[in-house]
Design a protein around this motif. Structure first.
Motif, PDB file in Angstrom:
ATOM      1  N   ARG A 218       0.825  -1.208   0.000  1.00  0.00           N
ATOM      2  CA  ARG A 218       0.000   0.000   0.000  1.00  0.00           C
ATOM      3  C   ARG A 218       0.857   1.255   0.000  1.00  0.00           C
ATOM      4  O   ARG A 218       0.590   2.195  -0.742  1.00  0.00           O
ATOM      5  N   GLN A 219       1.886   1.292   0.811  1.00  0.00           N
ATOM      6  CA  GLN A 219       2.768   2.468   0.848  1.00  0.00           C
ATOM      7  C   GLN A 219       3.459   2.684  -0.486  1.00  0.00           C
ATOM      8  O   GLN A 219       3.617   3.810  -0.913  1.00  0.00           O
ATOM      9  N   GLY A 220       3.817   1.600  -1.143  1.00  0.00           N
ATOM     10  CA  GLY A 220       4.461   1.705  -2.445  1.00  0.00           C
ATOM     11  C   GLY A 220       3.525   2.217  -3.513  1.00  0.00           C
ATOM     12  O   GLY A 220       3.926   2.919  -4.439  1.00  0.00           O
ATOM     13  N   GLN A 221       2.234   1.914  -3.401  1.00  0.00           N
ATOM     14  CA  GLN A 221       1.263   2.353  -4.396  1.00  0.00           C
ATOM     15  C   GLN A 221       0.736   3.742  -4.111  1.00  0.00           C
ATOM     16  O   GLN A 221       0.355   4.458  -5.018  1.00  0.00           O
ATOM     17  N   VAL A 222       0.699   4.120  -2.838  1.00  0.00           N
ATOM     18  CA  VAL A 222       0.173   5.432  -2.478  1.00  0.00           C
ATOM     19  C   VAL A 222       1.211   6.504  -2.695  1.00  0.00           C
ATOM     20  O   VAL A 222       0.907   7.614  -3.128  1.00  0.00           O
TER      21      VAL A 222
END
Length: 86
Positions: free
Chosen positions: A81-85
């Motif tokens: 999620r952090q990588g996509q956000v």
């Protein structure tokens, strides 16, 4: 019934979630409809799913990964999620 109670006690003692229990759920990003889900397998492991749709009734699985521990699956979901956000 006794066997289920014994299993529930063992799960609680070892910190293992019941099979199908959702441990993590978050939208993958603000721009799309993908959702990241971590679901316990009932044996201490978990499955990370990236889905589109109405979980758990009507959805399409875009990605699925199995993990040996629940905590590893939740950590991977948070990193995804952090990588996509970002």
């Amino acid at each position: 019934m006794r066997l289920q109670e014994e299993l529930d006690g063992l799960r609680q003692r070892f910190g293992i979630s019941e099979r199908g229990c959702v441990l993590y759920r978050a939208h993958a990003s603000y721009a799309d409809d993908n959702v990241i889900i971590v679901e316990a397998d009932g044996f201490g492991g978990a499955v990370l799913l990236v889905i589109e749709g109405n979980y758990p009734v009507d959805y399409f699985t875009q990605e699925e990964r199995e993990f040996a521990t629940e905590s590893a699956a939740v950590k991977a979901a948070e990193e995804l999620r952090q990588g996509q956000v970002a």
